[in-house]
Scaffold this motif. Structure first.
Motif, PDB file in Angstrom:
ATOM      1  N   ARG A 273       0.831  -1.212   0.000  1.00 43.56           N
ATOM      2  CA  ARG A 273       0.000   0.000   0.000  1.00 43.56           C
ATOM      3  C   ARG A 273       0.862   1.256   0.000  1.00 43.56           C
ATOM      4  O   ARG A 273       0.543   2.248  -0.639  1.00 43.56           O
ATOM      5  CB  ARG A 273      -0.925  -0.009   1.219  1.00 43.56           C
ATOM      6  CG  ARG A 273      -1.896   1.146   1.293  1.00 43.56           C
ATOM      7  CD  ARG A 273      -2.793   1.014   2.513  1.00 43.56           C
ATOM      8  NE  ARG A 273      -3.503  -0.252   2.496  1.00 43.56           N
ATOM      9  CZ  ARG A 273      -4.788  -0.393   2.176  1.00 43.56           C
ATOM     10  NH1 ARG A 273      -5.502   0.644   1.858  1.00 43.56           N
ATOM     11  NH2 ARG A 273      -5.348  -1.578   2.181  1.00 43.56           N
ATOM     12  N   GLU A 274       1.967   1.197   0.713  1.00 41.50           N
ATOM     13  CA  GLU A 274       2.816   2.374   0.878  1.00 41.50           C
ATOM     14  C   GLU A 274       3.862   2.545  -0.214  1.00 41.50           C
ATOM     15  O   GLU A 274       4.370   3.649  -0.404  1.00 41.50           O
ATOM     16  CB  GLU A 274       3.505   2.309   2.242  1.00 41.50           C
ATOM     17  CG  GLU A 274       2.534   2.386   3.407  1.00 41.50           C
ATOM     18  CD  GLU A 274       3.185   2.090   4.745  1.00 41.50           C
ATOM     19  OE1 GLU A 274       4.422   1.992   4.819  1.00 41.50           O
ATOM     20  OE2 GLU A 274       2.437   1.949   5.728  1.00 41.50           O
ATOM     21  N   THR A 275       4.218   1.470  -0.926  1.00 41.79           N
ATOM     22  CA  THR A 275       5.345   1.578  -1.852  1.00 41.79           C
ATOM     23  C   THR A 275       5.040   1.214  -3.298  1.00 41.79           C
ATOM     24  O   THR A 275       5.900   1.416  -4.158  1.00 41.79           O
ATOM     25  CB  THR A 275       6.521   0.704  -1.379  1.00 41.79           C
ATOM     26  OG1 THR A 275       6.111  -0.674  -1.382  1.00 41.79           O
ATOM     27  CG2 THR A 275       6.982   1.098   0.013  1.00 41.79           C
ATOM     28  N   THR A 276       3.865   0.651  -3.578  1.00 35.33           N
ATOM     29  CA  THR A 276       3.546   0.236  -4.949  1.00 35.33           C
ATOM     30  C   THR A 276       2.108   0.586  -5.284  1.00 35.33           C
ATOM     31  O   THR A 276       1.358   1.048  -4.433  1.00 35.33           O
ATOM     32  CB  THR A 276       3.724  -1.288  -5.147  1.00 35.33           C
ATOM     33  OG1 THR A 276       2.675  -1.967  -4.450  1.00 35.33           O
ATOM     34  CG2 THR A 276       5.071  -1.773  -4.659  1.00 35.33           C
ATOM     35  N   ASN A 277       1.726   0.319  -6.506  1.00 29.73           N
ATOM     36  CA  ASN A 277       0.331   0.483  -6.913  1.00 29.73           C
ATOM     37  C   ASN A 277      -0.447  -0.820  -6.804  1.00 29.73           C
ATOM     38  O   ASN A 277      -1.559  -0.921  -7.289  1.00 29.73           O
ATOM     39  CB  ASN A 277       0.259   0.996  -8.358  1.00 29.73           C
ATOM     40  CG  ASN A 277       0.738   2.426  -8.469  1.00 29.73           C
ATOM     41  OD1 ASN A 277       0.544   3.218  -7.550  1.00 29.73           O
ATOM     42  ND2 ASN A 277       1.374   2.759  -9.569  1.00 29.73           N
ATOM     43  N   VAL A 278       0.153  -1.839  -6.182  1.00 28.41           N
ATOM     44  CA  VAL A 278      -0.508  -3.131  -6.011  1.00 28.41           C
ATOM     45  C   VAL A 278      -1.364  -3.075  -4.743  1.00 28.41           C
ATOM     46  O   VAL A 278      -0.853  -2.742  -3.668  1.00 28.41           O
ATOM     47  CB  VAL A 278       0.534  -4.268  -5.889  1.00 28.41           C
ATOM     48  CG1 VAL A 278      -0.143  -5.601  -5.642  1.00 28.41           C
ATOM     49  CG2 VAL A 278       1.413  -4.310  -7.128  1.00 28.41           C
ATOM     50  N   PRO A 279      -2.663  -3.388  -4.847  1.00 29.76           N
ATOM     51  CA  PRO A 279      -3.491  -3.414  -3.641  1.00 29.76           C
ATOM     52  C   PRO A 279      -2.960  -4.442  -2.641  1.00 29.76           C
ATOM     53  O   PRO A 279      -2.553  -5.548  -3.020  1.00 29.76           O
ATOM     54  CB  PRO A 279      -4.872  -3.825  -4.159  1.00 29.76           C
ATOM     55  CG  PRO A 279      -4.866  -3.465  -5.605  1.00 29.76           C
ATOM     56  CD  PRO A 279      -3.446  -3.659  -6.058  1.00 29.76           C
ATOM     57  N   GLU A 280      -2.944  -4.067  -1.388  1.00 29.03           N
ATOM     58  CA  GLU A 280      -2.420  -4.933  -0.324  1.00 29.03           C
ATOM     59  C   GLU A 280      -3.104  -6.303  -0.326  1.00 29.03           C
ATOM     60  O   GLU A 280      -2.451  -7.338  -0.194  1.00 29.03           O
ATOM     61  CB  GLU A 280      -2.613  -4.236   1.028  1.00 29.03           C
ATOM     62  CG  GLU A 280      -1.840  -4.840   2.156  1.00 29.03           C
ATOM     63  CD  GLU A 280      -0.356  -4.475   2.150  1.00 29.03           C
ATOM     64  OE1 GLU A 280       0.385  -5.156   2.868  1.00 29.03           O
ATOM     65  OE2 GLU A 280       0.063  -3.546   1.442  1.00 29.03           O
ATOM     66  N   GLU A 281      -4.421  -6.320  -0.505  1.00 26.10           N
ATOM     67  CA  GLU A 281      -5.170  -7.576  -0.478  1.00 26.10           C
ATOM     68  C   GLU A 281      -4.757  -8.497  -1.629  1.00 26.10           C
ATOM     69  O   GLU A 281      -4.629  -9.717  -1.453  1.00 26.10           O
ATOM     70  CB  GLU A 281      -6.680  -7.296  -0.548  1.00 26.10           C
ATOM     71  CG  GLU A 281      -7.213  -6.478   0.613  1.00 26.10           C
ATOM     72  CD  GLU A 281      -7.021  -4.960   0.478  1.00 26.10           C
ATOM     73  OE1 GLU A 281      -7.479  -4.234   1.362  1.00 26.10           O
ATOM     74  OE2 GLU A 281      -6.415  -4.505  -0.524  1.00 26.10           O
ATOM     75  N   LYS A 282      -4.531  -7.926  -2.797  1.00 26.75           N
ATOM     76  CA  LYS A 282      -4.093  -8.712  -3.950  1.00 26.75           C
ATOM     77  C   LYS A 282      -2.703  -9.294  -3.688  1.00 26.75           C
ATOM     78  O   LYS A 282      -2.445 -10.474  -3.966  1.00 26.75           O
ATOM     79  CB  LYS A 282      -4.073  -7.857  -5.214  1.00 26.75           C
ATOM     80  CG  LYS A 282      -3.613  -8.613  -6.441  1.00 26.75           C
ATOM     81  CD  LYS A 282      -3.637  -7.742  -7.681  1.00 26.75           C
ATOM     82  CE  LYS A 282      -3.152  -8.535  -8.886  1.00 26.75           C
ATOM     83  NZ  LYS A 282      -3.154  -7.734 -10.103  1.00 26.75           N
ATOM     84  N   ALA A 283      -1.812  -8.472  -3.159  1.00 29.60           N
ATOM     85  CA  ALA A 283      -0.452  -8.935  -2.871  1.00 29.60           C
ATOM     86  C   ALA A 283      -0.473 -10.079  -1.866  1.00 29.60           C
ATOM     87  O   ALA A 283       0.213 -11.087  -2.047  1.00 29.60           O
ATOM     88  CB  ALA A 283       0.398  -7.774  -2.355  1.00 29.60           C
ATOM     89  N   TRP A 284      -1.257  -9.951  -0.801  1.00 23.88           N
ATOM     90  CA  TRP A 284      -1.315 -11.002   0.202  1.00 23.88           C
ATOM     91  C   TRP A 284      -1.988 -12.256  -0.348  1.00 23.88           C
ATOM     92  O   TRP A 284      -1.614 -13.373   0.029  1.00 23.88           O
ATOM     93  CB  TRP A 284      -1.983 -10.505   1.480  1.00 23.88           C
ATOM     94  CG  TRP A 284      -0.969  -9.799   2.321  1.00 23.88           C
ATOM     95  CD1 TRP A 284      -0.763  -8.448   2.413  1.00 23.88           C
ATOM     96  CD2 TRP A 284       0.033 -10.406   3.123  1.00 23.88           C
ATOM     97  NE1 TRP A 284       0.306  -8.198   3.234  1.00 23.88           N
ATOM     98  CE2 TRP A 284       0.798  -9.374   3.682  1.00 23.88           C
ATOM     99  CE3 TRP A 284       0.351 -11.719   3.422  1.00 23.88           C
ATOM    100  CZ2 TRP A 284       1.881  -9.626   4.537  1.00 23.88           C
ATOM    101  CZ3 TRP A 284       1.425 -11.976   4.273  1.00 23.88           C
ATOM    102  CH2 TRP A 284       2.170 -10.925   4.821  1.00 23.88           C
TER     103      TRP A 284
END
Length: 110
Positions: A46-57
């Motif tokens: 959330r803080e360093t990329t445009n990838v949603p946190e939920e998608k990354a996890w």
């Protein structure tokens, strides 16, 4: 007894993580005092990329499931595809009807 006197049953750090100065530990999971205890790095995406946190996890947890299935195949001759299906089924069931509460605190420490 101090923390340095306690001998923990920790997993080894992967060689790639030792070589990569940008490596980040995302999750540490323990079974202790008859329960699951986690230390999780939430917010990095959330803080360093445009990838949603939920998608990354979701991707991280899926990758972990595949690693477990592969390890069961390598170590115990289990079919990795069948193991992955059983892991997925158990995951979905646990999300729908948890066997225990997920409780704890969020500490904003990076």
């Amino acid at each position: 007894m101090s923390n340095k006197d306690i001998k923990l049953n920790q997993r080894p750090i992967p060689e790639a993580a030792l070589r990569d100065e940008d490596a980040v530990e995302m999750i540490r999971v323990w079974i202790a005092e008859r329960g699951l205890h986690c230390s999780i790095k939430v917010g990095m995406y959330r803080e360093t990329t445009n990838v949603p946190e939920e998608k990354a996890w979701g991707m991280i947890l899926a990758d972990v499931a595949r690693h477990v299935a592969n390890a069961l195949e390598a170590g115990y001759s289990a079919d990795s595809a069948e193991s992955l299906k059983k892991i997925r089924d158990s995951f979905i069931k646990e999300l729908g009807a948890p066997t225990s509460d997920a409780k704890g605190d969020f500490l904003s420490k990076h």
